[in-house]
Design a protein around this motif. Structure first.
Motif, PDB file in Angstrom:
ATOM      1  N   VAL A 346       0.859  -1.181   0.000  1.00  0.00           N
ATOM      2  CA  VAL A 346       0.000   0.000   0.000  1.00  0.00           C
ATOM      3  C   VAL A 346       0.894   1.230   0.000  1.00  0.00           C
ATOM      4  CG1 VAL A 346      -1.855   1.230   1.184  1.00  0.00           C
ATOM      5  CG2 VAL A 346      -1.774  -1.268   1.274  1.00  0.00           C
ATOM      6  N   GLU A 347       0.575   2.139  -0.884  1.00  0.00           N
ATOM      7  CA  GLU A 347       1.351   3.369  -1.045  1.00  0.00           C
ATOM      8  C   GLU A 347       0.744   4.453  -0.147  1.00  0.00           C
ATOM      9  OE1 GLU A 347       3.823   4.906  -2.593  1.00  0.00           O
ATOM     10  OE2 GLU A 347       3.065   6.948  -2.440  1.00  0.00           O
ATOM     11  N   HIS A 348       1.606   5.261   0.475  1.00  0.00           N
ATOM     12  CA  HIS A 348       1.072   6.312   1.357  1.00  0.00           C
ATOM     13  C   HIS A 348       0.223   7.312   0.575  1.00  0.00           C
ATOM     14  CE1 HIS A 348       4.705   4.861   3.428  1.00  0.00           C
ATOM     15  NE2 HIS A 348       3.994   5.039   4.509  1.00  0.00           N
ATOM     16  N   ALA A 349       0.659   7.606  -0.644  1.00  0.00           N
ATOM     17  CA  ALA A 349      -0.109   8.505  -1.503  1.00  0.00           C
ATOM     18  C   ALA A 349      -0.457   9.825  -0.823  1.00  0.00           C
ATOM     19  CB  ALA A 349      -1.376   7.826  -2.036  1.00  0.00           C
ATOM     20  N   TYR A 350       0.474  10.324   0.005  1.00  0.00           N
ATOM     21  CA  TYR A 350       0.308  11.712   0.435  1.00  0.00           C
ATOM     22  C   TYR A 350       0.254  12.544  -0.833  1.00  0.00           C
ATOM     23  CZ  TYR A 350       5.133  10.017   0.685  1.00  0.00           C
ATOM     24  OH  TYR A 350       6.280   9.317   0.471  1.00  0.00           O
ATOM     25  N   ILE A 351      -0.582  13.587  -0.812  1.00  0.00           N
ATOM     26  CA  ILE A 351      -0.753  14.348  -2.049  1.00  0.00           C
ATOM     27  C   ILE A 351       0.467  15.218  -2.338  1.00  0.00           C
ATOM     28  CG2 ILE A 351      -2.295  15.957  -3.277  1.00  0.00           C
ATOM     29  CD1 ILE A 351      -3.474  13.131  -2.699  1.00  0.00           C
ATOM     30  N   GLU A 352       1.243  15.524  -1.315  1.00  0.00           N
ATOM     31  CA  GLU A 352       2.473  16.301  -1.541  1.00  0.00           C
ATOM     32  C   GLU A 352       3.648  15.364  -1.773  1.00  0.00           C
ATOM     33  OE1 GLU A 352       5.357  19.420   0.897  1.00  0.00           O
ATOM     34  OE2 GLU A 352       4.647  17.607   1.838  1.00  0.00           O
ATOM     35  N   PRO A 353       4.218  15.381  -2.970  1.00  0.00           N
ATOM     36  CA  PRO A 353       5.423  14.579  -3.173  1.00  0.00           C
ATOM     37  C   PRO A 353       6.584  15.163  -2.353  1.00  0.00           C
ATOM     38  CG  PRO A 353       4.514  15.325  -5.274  1.00  0.00           C
ATOM     39  CD  PRO A 353       3.835  16.097  -4.191  1.00  0.00           C
ATOM     40  N   GLU A 354       7.612  14.370  -2.133  1.00  0.00           N
ATOM     41  CA  GLU A 354       8.768  14.798  -1.365  1.00  0.00           C
ATOM     42  C   GLU A 354       9.413  16.004  -2.043  1.00  0.00           C
ATOM     43  OE1 GLU A 354       7.982  11.887  -2.491  1.00  0.00           O
ATOM     44  OE2 GLU A 354       8.090  10.395  -0.902  1.00  0.00           O
ATOM     45  N   ALA A 355       9.781  17.009  -1.250  1.00  0.00           N
ATOM     46  CA  ALA A 355      10.352  18.223  -1.830  1.00  0.00           C
ATOM     47  C   ALA A 355      11.070  19.013  -0.760  1.00  0.00           C
ATOM     48  CB  ALA A 355       9.237  19.084  -2.440  1.00  0.00           C
ATOM     49  N   GLY A 356      11.930  19.917  -1.214  1.00  0.00           N
ATOM     50  CA  GLY A 356      12.608  20.808  -0.277  1.00  0.00           C
ATOM     51  C   GLY A 356      13.765  21.523  -0.934  1.00  0.00           C
ATOM     52  N   TRP A 357      14.504  22.245  -0.124  1.00  0.00           N
ATOM     53  CA  TRP A 357      15.714  22.915  -0.609  1.00  0.00           C
ATOM     54  C   TRP A 357      16.737  22.944   0.505  1.00  0.00           C
ATOM     55  CZ3 TRP A 357      17.743  27.611   1.236  1.00  0.00           C
ATOM     56  CH2 TRP A 357      16.919  28.329   2.146  1.00  0.00           C
ATOM     57  N   ALA A 358      17.983  23.175   0.129  1.00  0.00           N
ATOM     58  CA  ALA A 358      19.046  23.163   1.123  1.00  0.00           C
ATOM     59  C   ALA A 358      20.128  24.140   0.734  1.00  0.00           C
ATOM     60  CB  ALA A 358      19.632  21.760   1.236  1.00  0.00           C
ATOM     61  N   GLN A 359      20.843  24.605   1.760  1.00  0.00           N
ATOM     62  CA  GLN A 359      22.023  25.419   1.480  1.00  0.00           C
ATOM     63  C   GLN A 359      23.080  25.159   2.526  1.00  0.00           C
ATOM     64  OE1 GLN A 359      20.953  29.548   1.647  1.00  0.00           O
ATOM     65  NE2 GLN A 359      20.158  29.426   3.737  1.00  0.00           N
ATOM     66  N   ARG A 360      24.302  25.394   2.087  1.00  0.00           N
ATOM     67  CA  ARG A 360      25.413  25.284   3.016  1.00  0.00           C
ATOM     68  C   ARG A 360      25.619  26.654   3.634  1.00  0.00           C
ATOM     69  NH1 ARG A 360      31.101  22.317   1.698  1.00  0.00           N
ATOM     70  NH2 ARG A 360      32.164  22.933   3.620  1.00  0.00           N
ATOM     71  N   VAL A 361      25.683  26.700   4.945  1.00  0.00           N
ATOM     72  CA  VAL A 361      25.925  27.974   5.630  1.00  0.00           C
ATOM     73  C   VAL A 361      27.240  27.803   6.368  1.00  0.00           C
ATOM     74  CG1 VAL A 361      25.028  29.642   7.293  1.00  0.00           C
ATOM     75  CG2 VAL A 361      23.435  28.314   5.885  1.00  0.00           C
ATOM     76  N   GLY A 362      28.313  28.293   5.768  1.00  0.00           N
ATOM     77  CA  GLY A 362      29.643  28.062   6.338  1.00  0.00           C
ATOM     78  C   GLY A 362      29.911  26.562   6.353  1.00  0.00           C
ATOM     79  N   ASP A 363      30.173  26.045   7.527  1.00  0.00           N
ATOM     80  CA  ASP A 363      30.406  24.611   7.614  1.00  0.00           C
ATOM     81  C   ASP A 363      29.202  23.862   8.152  1.00  0.00           C
ATOM     82  OD1 ASP A 363      32.832  24.398   6.409  1.00  0.00           O
ATOM     83  OD2 ASP A 363      33.956  24.846   8.247  1.00  0.00           O
ATOM     84  N   ARG A 364      28.044  24.515   8.028  1.00  0.00           N
ATOM     85  CA  ARG A 364      26.813  23.855   8.466  1.00  0.00           C
ATOM     86  C   ARG A 364      25.911  23.601   7.259  1.00  0.00           C
ATOM     87  NH1 ARG A 364      23.273  26.049  12.684  1.00  0.00           N
ATOM     88  NH2 ARG A 364      23.085  23.929  13.450  1.00  0.00           N
ATOM     89  N   MET A 365      25.059  22.603   7.424  1.00  0.00           N
ATOM     90  CA  MET A 365      24.099  22.258   6.377  1.00  0.00           C
ATOM     91  C   MET A 365      22.717  22.671   6.869  1.00  0.00           C
ATOM     92  SD  MET A 365      24.047  20.564   3.540  1.00  0.00           S
ATOM     93  CE  MET A 365      22.717  21.287   2.723  1.00  0.00           C
ATOM     94  N   GLU A 366      22.012  23.418   6.029  1.00  0.00           N
ATOM     95  CA  GLU A 366      20.669  23.836   6.421  1.00  0.00           C
ATOM     96  C   GLU A 366      19.680  23.314   5.388  1.00  0.00           C
ATOM     97  OE1 GLU A 366      20.286  27.997   7.781  1.00  0.00           O
ATOM     98  OE2 GLU A 366      18.541  28.067   6.461  1.00  0.00           O
ATOM     99  N   MET A 367      18.668  22.605   5.866  1.00  0.00           N
ATOM    100  CA  MET A 367      17.779  21.922   4.936  1.00  0.00           C
ATOM    101  C   MET A 367      16.322  22.187   5.298  1.00  0.00           C
ATOM    102  SD  MET A 367      17.942  17.911   3.993  1.00  0.00           S
ATOM    103  CE  MET A 367      19.602  17.990   3.369  1.00  0.00           C
ATOM    104  N   HIS A 368      15.572  22.630   4.304  1.00  0.00           N
ATOM    105  CA  HIS A 368      14.139  22.895   4.488  1.00  0.00           C
ATOM    106  C   HIS A 368      13.383  21.812   3.733  1.00  0.00           C
ATOM    107  CE1 HIS A 368      14.945  27.132   5.864  1.00  0.00           C
ATOM    108  NE2 HIS A 368      16.099  26.791   5.334  1.00  0.00           N
ATOM    109  N   VAL A 369      12.813  20.884   4.467  1.00  0.00           N
ATOM    110  CA  VAL A 369      12.184  19.740   3.803  1.00  0.00           C
ATOM    111  C   VAL A 369      10.861  19.374   4.453  1.00  0.00           C
ATOM    112  CG1 VAL A 369      14.144  18.490   2.821  1.00  0.00           C
ATOM    113  CG2 VAL A 369      13.602  18.244   5.253  1.00  0.00           C
ATOM    114  N   THR A 370      10.068  18.679   3.688  1.00  0.00           N
ATOM    115  CA  THR A 370       8.838  18.117   4.213  1.00  0.00           C
ATOM    116  C   THR A 370       9.197  16.801   4.907  1.00  0.00           C
ATOM    117  OG1 THR A 370       6.645  17.282   3.619  1.00  0.00           O
ATOM    118  CG2 THR A 370       8.307  17.198   1.882  1.00  0.00           C
ATOM    119  N   THR A 371       8.918  16.704   6.196  1.00  0.00           N
ATOM    120  CA  THR A 371       9.405  15.558   6.974  1.00  0.00           C
ATOM    121  C   THR A 371       8.533  15.296   8.194  1.00  0.00           C
ATOM    122  OG1 THR A 371      11.265  14.677   8.251  1.00  0.00           O
ATOM    123  CG2 THR A 371      10.997  17.057   8.264  1.00  0.00           C
ATOM    124  N   GLN A 372       8.573  14.050   8.654  1.00  0.00           N
ATOM    125  CA  GLN A 372       7.905  13.693   9.909  1.00  0.00           C
ATOM    126  C   GLN A 372       8.906  13.539  11.043  1.00  0.00           C
ATOM    127  OE1 GLN A 372       5.464  10.335   7.586  1.00  0.00           O
ATOM    128  NE2 GLN A 372       4.919  10.371   9.737  1.00  0.00           N
TER     129      GLN A 372
END
Ligand code: FAD
Ligand code: FES
Ligand code: FES
Lengths: 914, 288
Positions: A346-372
């Motif tokens: 059975v597929e979850h079939a959430y209507i929002e497919p996986e998506a997001g964006w990310a950037q490196r901030v100095g030596d840190r990783m910053e990620m904006h994602v759809t997640t639980q």
């Protein structure tokens, strides 16, 4: 080559716009990317979900299938145009009032489809409303609230909030409801820096294959606009990932070999057009396909190819529980029933497919994602980049549905690799087919079970064996293997039990977490057996259950004594009148109906809240700033299920202040503490309790500062807290106090980890601190000639401990019922074949019947104000109840889920032959 | 660079088509779903801007349905009961969004075995009008759709219209679709029926079944068996799978086995006929 751009002019929400675009571009892309109108959503780009519904010259259309060239000179209306001057339109208000938006990803499309109807038919019938909404899918709400809203546009919205101390128990409207109705809510695909690069994952086209990769440098050189092609040779950190701390087995990128179709092989990074214009076939990858291993039968066969070399027999892991002597008890039983069943992916079939964006901030990783699961994601991203966990920041976006499918890493991998190596912001949105091919699924189960009882109907034994197809990688396979043996009896006293499970590796996509972790599958078997035993004893199925359900002081199959919050029997009692009435009505109906047959079935369920016998703490914080602002640092991911409303309700009553003055910061790993995952129905119970503790901690600090007694009333005003205790009144001046980095002068903290005892080798222990209980009744009508099943009504009763928000509980139950109905009747993911929402069917607005809910409150002392979970509980009994109803209607026992028309017809014909 | 043209006249469109191979785009509801995650780089001829191609007109000897006529246009058109079956089919094509832009012509040209437009149009004896560099030609629908995704259209031809011949004024029709859910669903099987009554009996019957062979089929044995039968609720009840055997050749797929399709196709035929005989349309609906 792409089509040359043209200048096109049209109006959007009454305002003229002109764009310079390829005329073939989908209107939805122009709206979202060129015009910044991200209220219109994309769920499939194929007409199947309706999330992109807008009005074109007043008519609803899927903006994902309208070439913008056809819009020249025409009028487009989107969700952004519905309200005026920031106020909600009457339709949006009705949605808000009825709780018609849960995650909110389908809401703009629903609103626009309803708008078309209401423009021509201001007072529609229910049938007209359903016909108008038939092309928009919702995976959260079960649709009934949406239809109610469309039929109630004239209603007025009551927005008064409860007084201090009265938030828990109030049917508070969703605190985060409005942005979901206006299109302002920002989901994974809705925002990213303007200069972001785009990435796309090149995925394995075969279920099992060897491959070699050619000269990627040369390929890149030949494609100007391509900034990077990342392969497994470019991994900065761990080569494998996985949701468990040990046994990580999922390649970050495949290395010469792929174990399922859709596995990530390369990451392309560049400008959007370039990345999209490259076809997978263009890449220098040489595939040597092998015969994939599909299904547990094939995987367990002698000499089956190994999916993982280090997993002999393709067994990932297993679960076991033993209590008493099952063989002796079955031999001694007066009645025995046995059978075999099978279920599908059975597929979850959430209507929002996986998506997001990310950037490196100095030596840190910053990620904006759809997640639980922001913290778990943080730790996994850190591992694959080879950096410290503190150097990853996960900022969750709004989540357009999860249901267990957004716990695991998905877009995190390409985003992390690309943004880290290029030091540029990078974004990605999965297309539906790749989402379906690569994301986790509900485990298909092949199950055999035997149950026995005494002549007076007391259960004596249950033996259960289940093979669960766990796909190519572990994901949450071990969780399913563990949870099922604990729950397989259902919420009944069964003195002799022997349950065994296996998680079997195959070349299907990984099976992971999905609302219920294997328990819905298992309950199909036990509930059917109990129906059969009831019949053999001459007992009514509901009475048989009442005779056997677990009650206060009862002992579970793991040897746990349940002292508190066991409202199982009450759930049955409250639905008994409906049961008796509808069973009789079905019999009467069938006497006069040859082809259509009605039936009524019932199923009970129980489900432990939280992880199985292992720690799963949550920490919550609530602060007050110098100017008197209250902030709940809410690390609980709201995936539509409501903690953005429920946590503030709990917090407000714990502090003793009105809920509407509480502000929130949501799930940002830099700002909120770890509240664990939104899974295992744990958030209301575990994080809710942590929230209560945090609120109480803050209250204690305030009372101590004011030096007053426990019953004092707290009022927070700008810059001050006024505390009244009887006639005494004290004022705490916040402005002079020292602030922490978040600007708070007072901070309450609460941590809760439900007490459990790990299971021993016989599955004995205290796996969960508390359980949710419930039951559902399904009434169906079967067309015996065609095999179609129409569910006429569902009754659902749940012991929730304490109903923190009855409206949201209702919503969760509706949504769970709809998903359970899908599992029972139509949902079947077949690897490589049903990778879209055209071939993979989930219920539409016309498939979900009216649902009547009953809430029982048998308080759980450990829970916040007595509350416990509902998220998964809501789905578990539906399939078994529907199958029981089909049997009652036709005499046919459904042994293969989903019960598609063809299978139902075959089962009916089989009853006539034998 | 790929090209996109959206001419306003048929002549212009045909000239462009004669010049170079172009992919024809109408409502786009088959075009876009086939290109998810793929570049949109076909050379396209968008026919939705062409004057006079949209709409339904009664020419005296029959009706003309222009190529860009949508399902919603059919639903909203004022047409005799002969078209009830086509209207029922139109209401079941996708959801309203699909009906608002999807065209009948696109449905035929896409030539899916599950195309809901084909059985009702076969039962209406529809003809297809194709225009090309050498003028126009007409083909019976059964000779136009040749197989799964295969039609008799030449690359330089445009389907310009469908022609439906007149039938008896009291002709009635129906359409039944079987799917695994209520809305937005691919047919497991569907049946369309047109009956021209004569003196309280069947004068002539035209019955077609879809999704049960590569191309939807008329059922000559059934039609012959119905001739002269009394027009009441018993109509068609003698029809069995045997009447369908020569005409359809269903496959087994995720939606159902071949046996199941035979079985339900016969049921749907009986139901549609019985209901038309009794003056209804054939959906078994009971109040909850
Ligand atoms: C969610 C969804 C649900 C659907 N449900 C159904 C359903 O229930 N039943 C069903 O039958 N179909 C269904 N479809 C398929 C589709 O909507 C229909 O086939 C529709 O009628 C196609 O028309 P269109 O104008 O959109 O075609 P387009 O996509 O524009 O074109 C379809 C094909 O026909 C060609 N073409 C179009 N017009 C002409 C012409 N005049 N001359 C020559 N070639 C032409 C095109 O080149 C293309 O190959 C569904 C589609 C979607 C996305
Ligand atoms: S995104 Fe358009 S229908 Fe799904
Ligand atoms: S609220 Fe409809 S999909 Fe989530």
């Amino acid at each position: 080559m792409n089509v040359m751009n043209q200048s096109l002019s049209f109006t959007v929400n009454g305002a003229p716009v002109s764009v310079h675009s390829s005329p073939v571009t989908r209107l939805v892309e122009v709206l979202r990317l060129e015009l910044g109108l991200t209220g219109t959503k994309v769920g499939c780009n194929a007409g199947d979900c309706g999330a992109c519904t807008v009005l074109l010259d007043g008519r609803q259309v899927c903006a994902c299938m309208v070439p913008v060239g056809q819009v020249q000179g025409r009028d487009v209306q989107t969700v952004e145009g519905l309200g005026a001057d920031g106020a909600l339109s009457t339709l949006q208000q009705a949605f808000h009032k009825h709780g018609a938006a849960q995650c909110g990803i389908c809401t703009p499309g629903m609103l626009m489809a309803a708008r078309e109807l209401l423009d021509s038919t201001p007072v529609p019938t229910e049938q007209q409303a359903m016909d108008a909404l038939g092309g928009v899918l919702c995976r959260c709400t079960g649709y009934r609230k949406i239809v109610d809203a469309v039929l109630d546009v004239a209603a007025t919205l009551d927005e008064t909030t409860p007084d201090a101390g009265a938030a828990v128990g109030a049917p508070l409207l969703k605190i985060d409801g409005k942005p979901k109705l206006t299109g302002e809510e920002s989901f994974g695909a809705d925002a990213a820096p303007a200069d972001s690069l785009w990435c796309r994952v090149v995925r394995a086209p075969h279920g099992r294959a060897n491959f070699t990769v050619g000269d990627l440098e040369a390929f890149k050189a030949g494609h100007p606009g391509l900034e990077a092609v990342i392969s497994n040779k470019d991994l900065p950190g761990a080569k494998l990932h996985g949701v468990y701390p040990v046994g990580k087995d999922t390649p970050v990128l495949a290395t010469g070999f792929t174990r399922h179709k859709g596995e990530g092989v390369l990451v392309l990074v560049g400008d959007k057009l370039t990345v999209e214009s490259i076809r997978d076939d263009d890449l220098p990858i040489d595939w040597s396909p092998l015969e994939p291993v599909y299904g547990v039968e094939a995987a367990l066969a002698e000499g089956a190819p190994l999916v993982h070399d280090d997993k002999p027999g393709n067994i990932l892991t297993g679960g076991f529980l033993q209590k008493g002597d099952v063989d002796a008890a079955l031999a001694a039983a007066d009645h025995v029933a046995e059978g075999s069943w099978q279920t599908s992916f059975v597929e979850h079939a959430y209507i929002e497919p996986e998506a997001g964006w990310a950037q490196r901030v100095g030596d840190r990783m910053e990620m904006h994602v759809t997640t639980q699961a922001p913290y778990m994601n943080r730790d996994e991203v850190a591992a694959i980049l080879g950096i410290a966990q503190e150097d990853v920041r996960i900022v969750p976006t709004a989540v357009g549905g999860g249901f267990g499918g957004k716990l695991d890493m998905s877009v995190h991998v390409p985003l992390a690799l690309a943004a880290w190596s290029l030091d540029r912001p990078v974004r990605i949105t999965l297309e539906r087919p790749e989402s379906m091919a690569s994301s986790t699924k509900r485990h298909p189960a092949r199950m055999t079970a035997t149950a026995g009882c005494s002549s007076d109907g007391k259960l004596t034994a249950l033996r259960f064996d289940g093979d669960f197809d766990t796909g190519a990688y572990s994901s949450w396979g071990p969780t399913v293997a563990d949870r099922v043996p604990v729950h397989a009896t259902g919420p009944y006293i069964v003195p002799n039990v022997r349950n065994r499970t296996q998680a079997v590796l195959t070349n299907a996509p990984p099976a992971g977490a999905f609302r219920g972790f294997g328990v819905p599958q298992a309950s199909i078997t036990s509930e059917a057996l109990y129906d059969e035993l009831a019949e053999k004893c001459g007992l009514d199925p509901l009475e048989f259950r009442l005779l056997n359900v677990i009650r206060h002081g009862g002992e579970t199959a793991t040897g746990q004594i349940l002292e508190h919050s066991v409202g199982m029997a009450e759930c049955l009692e409250v639905m008994k009148p409906a049961w008796v009435e509808r069973r009789a009505a079905a019999t009467a109906f069938n006497e006069n109906s040859a082809v259509l047959k009605r039936g009524v079935g019932i199923s009970c369920m129980w489900y432990g809240c939280g992880n199985t016998g292992i720690p799963n703490p949550s920490t919550m914080k609530v602060g007050i700033s110098a100017d008197g602002k209250v902030t709940l640092y809410n690390g609980v991911m709201d995936i539509g299920q409501g903690p953005n409303t429920i946590m503030p309700q709990i917090c407000a009553d714990a502090i003793g202040i009105p809920v509407n003055i509480i502000g929130q910061i949501h799930g940002d790993t830099d700002l909120t503490a770890d509240a664990g995952k939104s899974s295992a129905s744990r958030q209301t119970f575990v994080s809710g309790r942590a929230t209560q503790l945090a609120g109480e901690d803050l209250r204690t600090q305030i009372l101590r500062l004011a030096n007053v007694g426990d019953d004092a009333r707290i009022e927070i005003v700008p810059g001050e807290i006024v505390v009244r205790d009887g006639d005494a009144q004290r004022t705490i001046d916040l402005r002079g106090m020292a602030t922490d980095p978040n600007g708070d002068v007072l901070l309450g903290t609460g941590t809760f980890d439900p007490p459990t005892v790990a299971l021993d080798e016989n599955g004995q222990g205290i796996p969960y601190a508390t359980y949710g209980f419930g039951a559902q009744i399904a009434e169906v009508e079967v067309d015996t000639e065609l095999g179609t099943v129409k569910v006429l009504k569902i009754w659902a009763a749940y012991d929730v401990g304490r109903a923190v928000n009855p409206m949201q509980l209702d919503g969760q139950i509706h949504g769970g019922v709809a998903q359970g109905l899908g599992l029972a009747l139509m949902e079947e993911y077949i690897p490589e074949r049903t990778e879209n929402l055209h071939d993979y069917l989930i219920p539409t607005v016309g498939d979900v019947p009216p649902i009547e809910t009953f809430l029982i409150e048998d308080p759980e002392p450990l829970g916040p104000f007595g509350a416990k979970g509902i998220g998964e509980q809501s789905l578990i009994p539906t399939p078994a109840a529907i199958f029981g109803a089909i049997h009652h209607a036709t005499g046919a026992r459904m042994r293969h889920a989903p019960a598609t028309p063809a299978r139902v017809r075959a089962a009916i014909l089989a009853t006539r032959q034998g | 660079m790929a090209q996109y043209v959206r001419p306003e006249s048929l002549e212009e469109a045909l000239a462009l088509l004669a010049d170079a191979p172009l992919t024809i785009l109408a409502g786009g509801t088959d075009y876009y779903p086939a290109r998810v995650g793929k570049p949109l780089d076909d050379d396209l001829l968008d026919i939705t801007g062409i004057d006079g191609l949209r709409g339904i007109s009664d020419g005296g000897d029959g009706w003309r349905i222009g190529a860009t006529t949508t399902w919603t246009d059919v639903i909203e058109a004022d047409l005799p009961p002969l078209f009830d079956g086509l209207k029922l089919a139109a209401r079941e094509v996708g959801g309203v969004q699909i009906q608002n832009v999807g065209t009948l012509a696109g449905n035929l040209c896409n030539a899916s075995p599950a195309a809901d437009g084909v059985p009702p149009l076969l039962s209406l004896d529809a003809e297809v009008e194709l225009a090309g560099p050498d003028g126009a030609r007409r083909l019976p629908l059964g000779e136009f759709v040749l197989g799964n995704r295969e039609t008799a259209r030449q690359a330089d031809e445009l389907l310009t219209a469908l022609h439906i011949p007149k039938a008896a004024d009291d002709a009635v029709s129906s359409f039944l679709k079987l799917g695994a859910r209520k809305y937005l669903v691919i047919s497991i099987a569907m049946v369309a029926v047109v009956i021209e009554p004569a003196d309280g009996a069947v004068g002539s019957a035209r019955v077609a079944v879809g999704s049960c062979s590569a191309v939807a089929q008329r059922l000559p044995d059934v039609e012959a068996a119905l001739k002269g039968q009394p027009l009441d609720a018993s109509l068609g009840q003698q029809i069995t799978q045997d009447h369908l055997t020569g005409a359809i050749s269903p496959i087994s797929d995720v939606r159902g086995s071949a046996d199941y399709r035979f079985d339900v196709a016969a049921t749907l035929v009986r139901r549609a006929l019985g209901a038309l005989g009794a003056g209804g349309q054939g959906q078994l609906e009971t109040a909850a």
